[in-house]
Write an enzyme that holds these catalytic residues in place. Structure first.
Site, PDB file in Angstrom:
ATOM      1  N   ALA A  12       0.242  -1.132   0.267  1.00  0.00           N
ATOM      2  CA  ALA A  12      -0.112   0.030  -0.050  1.00  0.00           C
ATOM      3  C   ALA A  12       1.295   1.533  -0.450  1.00  0.00           C
ATOM      4  O   ALA A  12       0.277   2.714  -0.718  1.00  0.00           O
ATOM      5  CB  ALA A  12      -0.648   0.375   0.974  1.00  0.00           C
ATOM      6  N   ARG A  17       8.463   8.969  -2.445  1.00  0.00           N
ATOM      7  CA  ARG A  17      10.365   9.685  -3.418  1.00  0.00           C
ATOM      8  C   ARG A  17      10.153   8.439  -4.574  1.00  0.00           C
ATOM      9  O   ARG A  17      11.436   9.276  -5.549  1.00  0.00           O
ATOM     10  CB  ARG A  17      11.002   9.062  -2.355  1.00  0.00           C
ATOM     11  CG  ARG A  17      11.930   9.661  -0.647  1.00  0.00           C
ATOM     12  CD  ARG A  17      12.547   9.157  -0.090  1.00  0.00           C
ATOM     13  NE  ARG A  17      12.083   8.051   0.711  1.00  0.00           N
ATOM     14  CZ  ARG A  17      12.769   6.823   0.969  1.00  0.00           C
ATOM     15  NH1 ARG A  17      14.259   6.703   1.112  1.00  0.00           N
ATOM     16  NH2 ARG A  17      12.555   6.239   2.352  1.00  0.00           N
ATOM     17  N   ASN A 387       6.798  -5.595 -49.741  1.00  0.00           N
ATOM     18  CA  ASN A 387       5.990  -7.259 -49.276  1.00  0.00           C
ATOM     19  C   ASN A 387       5.210  -5.791 -49.054  1.00  0.00           C
ATOM     20  O   ASN A 387       3.875  -6.305 -49.672  1.00  0.00           O
ATOM     21  CB  ASN A 387       6.704  -7.515 -48.253  1.00  0.00           C
ATOM     22  CG  ASN A 387       6.826  -6.380 -47.605  1.00  0.00           C
ATOM     23  OD1 ASN A 387       7.072  -5.136 -47.593  1.00  0.00           O
ATOM     24  ND2 ASN A 387       6.416  -7.298 -46.275  1.00  0.00           N
ATOM     25  N   TYR A 388       5.002  -4.539 -49.282  1.00  0.00           N
ATOM     26  CA  TYR A 388       3.168  -3.733 -48.363  1.00  0.00           C
ATOM     27  C   TYR A 388       2.790  -3.005 -49.893  1.00  0.00           C
ATOM     28  O   TYR A 388       3.757  -1.841 -50.386  1.00  0.00           O
ATOM     29  CB  TYR A 388       4.164  -3.030 -47.537  1.00  0.00           C
ATOM     30  CG  TYR A 388       3.094  -2.394 -47.063  1.00  0.00           C
ATOM     31  CD1 TYR A 388       1.248  -2.490 -46.481  1.00  0.00           C
ATOM     32  CD2 TYR A 388       3.270  -0.753 -46.283  1.00  0.00           C
ATOM     33  CE1 TYR A 388       0.370  -1.944 -46.323  1.00  0.00           C
ATOM     34  CE2 TYR A 388       1.969  -0.543 -45.941  1.00  0.00           C
ATOM     35  CZ  TYR A 388       0.282  -1.043 -45.668  1.00  0.00           C
ATOM     36  OH  TYR A 388      -0.049   0.117 -44.828  1.00  0.00           O
ATOM     37  N   ALA A 424      21.397  -6.455 -61.467  1.00  0.00           N
ATOM     38  CA  ALA A 424      21.607  -4.912 -60.387  1.00  0.00           C
ATOM     39  C   ALA A 424      20.611  -3.919 -61.083  1.00  0.00           C
ATOM     40  O   ALA A 424      20.770  -3.835 -62.365  1.00  0.00           O
ATOM     41  CB  ALA A 424      23.276  -5.095 -60.148  1.00  0.00           C
TER      42      ALA A 424
HETATM   43  C1  LIG Z   1      22.591  -9.287 -65.711  1.00  0.00           C
HETATM   44  C2  LIG Z   1      23.948  -9.660 -65.305  1.00  0.00           C
HETATM   45  C3  LIG Z   1      24.334 -10.952 -64.505  1.00  0.00           C
HETATM   46  C4  LIG Z   1      24.690  -9.554 -67.024  1.00  0.00           C
HETATM   47  O1  LIG Z   1      25.870 -10.198 -66.792  1.00  0.00           O
HETATM   48  P1  LIG Z   1      26.759 -10.291 -68.124  1.00  0.00           P
HETATM   49  O2  LIG Z   1      25.973 -11.328 -68.391  1.00  0.00           O
HETATM   50  O3  LIG Z   1      28.083 -10.362 -67.799  1.00  0.00           O
HETATM   51  O4  LIG Z   1      26.144  -9.659 -69.205  1.00  0.00           O
HETATM   52  P2  LIG Z   1      27.333  -8.281 -69.660  1.00  0.00           P
HETATM   53  O5  LIG Z   1      27.891  -7.023 -68.562  1.00  0.00           O
HETATM   54  O6  LIG Z   1      27.575  -8.796 -70.441  1.00  0.00           O
HETATM   55  O7  LIG Z   1      26.478  -6.805 -70.615  1.00  0.00           O
HETATM   56  C5  LIG Z   1      25.605  -7.731 -71.311  1.00  0.00           C
HETATM   57  C6  LIG Z   1      24.009  -6.073 -71.442  1.00  0.00           C
HETATM   58  O8  LIG Z   1      23.568  -5.865 -70.345  1.00  0.00           O
HETATM   59  C7  LIG Z   1      23.433  -4.859 -69.960  1.00  0.00           C
HETATM   60  N1  LIG Z   1      23.888  -4.981 -68.335  1.00  0.00           N
HETATM   61  C8  LIG Z   1      24.386  -6.510 -68.110  1.00  0.00           C
HETATM   62  N2  LIG Z   1      23.744  -5.651 -66.396  1.00  0.00           N
HETATM   63  C9  LIG Z   1      22.964  -5.165 -66.660  1.00  0.00           C
HETATM   64  C10 LIG Z   1      21.507  -4.791 -65.075  1.00  0.00           C
HETATM   65  N3  LIG Z   1      21.946  -5.049 -64.334  1.00  0.00           N
HETATM   66  N4  LIG Z   1      21.207  -3.766 -66.022  1.00  0.00           N
HETATM   67  C11 LIG Z   1      20.871  -3.309 -67.186  1.00  0.00           C
HETATM   68  N5  LIG Z   1      21.443  -3.911 -68.430  1.00  0.00           N
HETATM   69  C12 LIG Z   1      22.705  -4.283 -67.474  1.00  0.00           C
HETATM   70  C13 LIG Z   1      25.292  -4.451 -70.421  1.00  0.00           C
HETATM   71  O9  LIG Z   1      25.093  -3.409 -70.142  1.00  0.00           O
HETATM   72  C14 LIG Z   1      25.553  -4.776 -71.698  1.00  0.00           C
HETATM   73  O10 LIG Z   1      24.559  -4.210 -72.472  1.00  0.00           O
HETATM   74  P3  LIG Z   1      25.500  -3.520 -73.337  1.00  0.00           P
HETATM   75  O11 LIG Z   1      25.556  -4.915 -74.700  1.00  0.00           O
HETATM   76  O12 LIG Z   1      24.140  -2.994 -74.362  1.00  0.00           O
HETATM   77  O13 LIG Z   1      26.611  -3.382 -73.566  1.00  0.00           O
HETATM   78  C15 LIG Z   1      25.176  -8.874 -64.406  1.00  0.00           C
HETATM   79  O14 LIG Z   1      25.110  -7.944 -65.179  1.00  0.00           O
HETATM   80  C16 LIG Z   1      24.258  -8.392 -63.486  1.00  0.00           C
HETATM   81  O15 LIG Z   1      23.898  -7.686 -62.543  1.00  0.00           O
HETATM   82  N6  LIG Z   1      25.018  -9.249 -62.556  1.00  0.00           N
HETATM   83  C17 LIG Z   1      24.545  -8.603 -60.661  1.00  0.00           C
HETATM   84  C18 LIG Z   1      25.640  -8.263 -60.084  1.00  0.00           C
HETATM   85  C19 LIG Z   1      25.087  -7.706 -58.395  1.00  0.00           C
HETATM   86  O16 LIG Z   1      24.477  -7.545 -58.553  1.00  0.00           O
HETATM   87  N7  LIG Z   1      25.845  -8.359 -57.668  1.00  0.00           N
HETATM   88  C20 LIG Z   1      25.612  -8.426 -56.404  1.00  0.00           C
HETATM   89  C21 LIG Z   1      26.880  -8.251 -55.584  1.00  0.00           C
HETATM   90  S1  LIG Z   1      26.384  -7.877 -54.006  1.00  0.00           S
END
Ligand SMILES: CC(C)(COP(=O)(O)OP(=O)(O)OC[C@H]1O[C@@H](n2cnc3c(N)ncnc32)[C@H](O)[C@@H]1OP(=O)(O)O)[C@@H](O)C(=O)NCCC(=O)NCCS
Length: 450
Positions: A12, A17, A387-388, A424
């Site tokens: 109680a 303080r 996701n949203y 990428a």
């Molecule tokens: C998509 C991917 C796998 C293709 O690799 P690749 O088969 O060696 O392709 P290339 O580097 O020969 O590129 C081919 C063409 O696609 C284009 N291209 C490559 N990656 C691209 C991308 N992510 N987005 C848009 N265009 C892309 C290039 O500019 C190239 O164009 P061009 O023919 O007009 O010159 C690679 O470019 C990529 O994005 N890898 C992801 C790497 C990454 O993010 N790693 C994670 C680290 S944490």
């Protein structure tokens, strides 16, 4: 009926303080409201009934204790003896014993409460109380013992002679009485003191003056008698309880690099040879396996870690990490996420309700929410699982060995087949078939499976 026992918790006090809007006994100490420790200590004795004496404005305390005890309101604050008097009308029979505990005595161990009851039984006196030798007895009631070792009197600070002030054995405020004698003594209580209050200690004097025997059990750990009356004592109690828990884990083979800075809940379990660094909070039902390392600044709330897990200055709540996984620095894994074995979660990554299978890697600055990831998936830096949609949450499913390029966004719901690659910077808005590479915004097929 020798085993009949009633417990009374005195809660109680207004705790002036504490300077708080909340009742003192609801303040948390080491993860639990203070009163819960008193309730546990009463419950361990398995009494027939527990009464909690609460103050006039204690609706919150009454709500909190729920069915665990019967609340009894002390409308006027006229001392500890008066508080116990409020329970007398509830005592249907005066058989057996009454144990009296303070609601703020959160540092008294359950074993000590049990020991006092046993001691009372063995000594077969009219009452028994707990005492402790404290370094600085100022402010405590001193225990003056008679020649045979029984209690002769309890002297309050202001009434103590010089000799009595030199006594370091103090009254801990935990009593057990023969019920009939307590009730008789309570009826005789007078408020003939400066504060015009009815003191519970006067019932002890009444019993002694009547020729009854009161025994004092000296507890070896003086920290058990600390009460909490202000925020400083609250912090002290908090630390004492934490360090007690840490000592138990140390005995079980856990290393704490800086134990003074660690917060640890009562339910936490930790495996052998785990190392806990500074400023770590281990809370709720956290279970940590053997040989883990919890680096400084981490906070784990009901987390479950397997063996050999490393948490680098990160937060994990309501989630699991399997053997040899690692996370951080500054990762946030939450919302029922389950990581199987050898999963890596990088710097500043956040996972929510994600299931990630063995060997997958979630890179730095990524967000994976409401998703199912297969084995050996690579989530590149800065990937976001969108996701949203503003109203609802949607699920993503990612197959084994999928490679998600940096800074790609997956607009859920989406399914990405086994072995697919997302370039990428892509924004994936449709499902991707197994083995296919997609790039661009929105992502288009760039290369089909060879
Ligand atoms: C998509 C991917 C796998 C293709 O690799 P690749 O088969 O060696 O392709 P290339 O580097 O020969 O590129 C081919 C063409 O696609 C284009 N291209 C490559 N990656 C691209 C991308 N992510 N987005 C848009 N265009 C892309 C290039 O500019 C190239 O164009 P061009 O023919 O007009 O010159 C690679 O470019 C990529 O994005 N890898 C992801 C790497 C990454 O993010 N790693 C994670 C680290 S944490």
């Amino acid at each position: 009926m020798a085993n009949f026992l009633t417990a009374i918790i005195l809660a109680a006090g207004e705790g002036t303080r504490m300077n708080s809007k909340f009742p003192k006994v609801l303040h948390f100490v080491a993860g639990e409201p203070m009163i819960d420790y008193a309730l546990q200590n009463a419950e361990v004795l398995k009494p027939q009934k527990i009464y909690v004496v609460v103050g006039a404005r204690s609706e919150e305390v009454i709500r909190h204790i729920g069915k665990r005890a019967v609340p009894v309101v002390q409308k006027e604050r006229l001392g500890t003896g008066h508080a116990v008097q409020q329970v007398v009308p509830y005592l249907k029979n005066l058989k057996g014993d009454v144990v009296i505990l303070y609601g703020d005595a959160c540092l008294t161990r359950s074993q000590t409460v049990q020991a006092l009851r046993q001691f009372h039984g063995v000594q077969d006196g009219e009452a028994a109380l707990l005492s402790a030798e404290v370094e600085n007895p100022f402010g405590y009631g001193r225990i003056v013992r008679a020649e045979g070792g029984t209690v002769e009197k309890i002297v309050e600070e202001k009434d103590a002679s010089e000799d009595e002030r030199a006594v370091h054995e103090v009254n801990a405020g935990l009593y057990i009485f023969k019920a009939s004698l307590l009730v008789e003594a309570l009826k005789k209580l007078k408020a003939n003191n400066a504060k015009k209050e009815y003191y519970l200690t006067d019932t002890i004097h009444y019993i002694i003056n009547k020729g009854g025997k009161v025994h004092a059990l000296l507890v070896s750990d003086a920290s058990e008698v600390l009460g909490v009356n202000d925020r400083e004592q609250l912090a002290q109690a908090h630390r004492v309880l934490n360090l007690r828990r840490i000592s138990e884990h140390q005995r079980e083979g856990v290393t704490f690099l800086n134990p003074e800075t660690v917060e640890i809940g009562a339910e936490v379990a930790i495996g052998q040879d785990t190392i806990v660094e500074s400023n770590v909070h281990l809370l709720g039902e956290t279970v940590i396996g053997e040989s883990c390392r919890i680096e400084s600044g981490s906070r784990l709330q009901s987390a479950r870690l397997g063996k050999g897990v490393i948490i680098r200055s990160s937060r994990v709540s309501e989630s699991q990490l399997g053997d040899d996984s690692d996370a951080g620095p500054n990762a946030h894994i939450r919302g029922g996420s389950v990581l199987d074995k050898k999963v890596h979660v990088g710097t500043n990554a956040e996972l929510k309700n994600a299931h990630i299978a063995t060997g997958s890697k979630v890179g730095h600055f990524s967000y994976v929410g409401d998703a199912q990831l297969g084995k050996d998936v690579n989530v590149g830096a800065g990937c976001v699982f969108a996701n949203y949609d503003g109203k609802n949450k949607h699920q993503s499913t990612i197959g084994d060995k999928v490679f998600l390029g940096s800074n790609s966004t997956l607009v859920a719901p989406v399914i990405i087949g086994k072995g697919a690659v997302v370039g990428a910077g892509s924004v994936v808005t449709k499902n991707v078939a197994p083995g296919v590479t997609v790039i661009g915004v929105p992502a288009q097929v760039f290369r089909k499976k060879k």
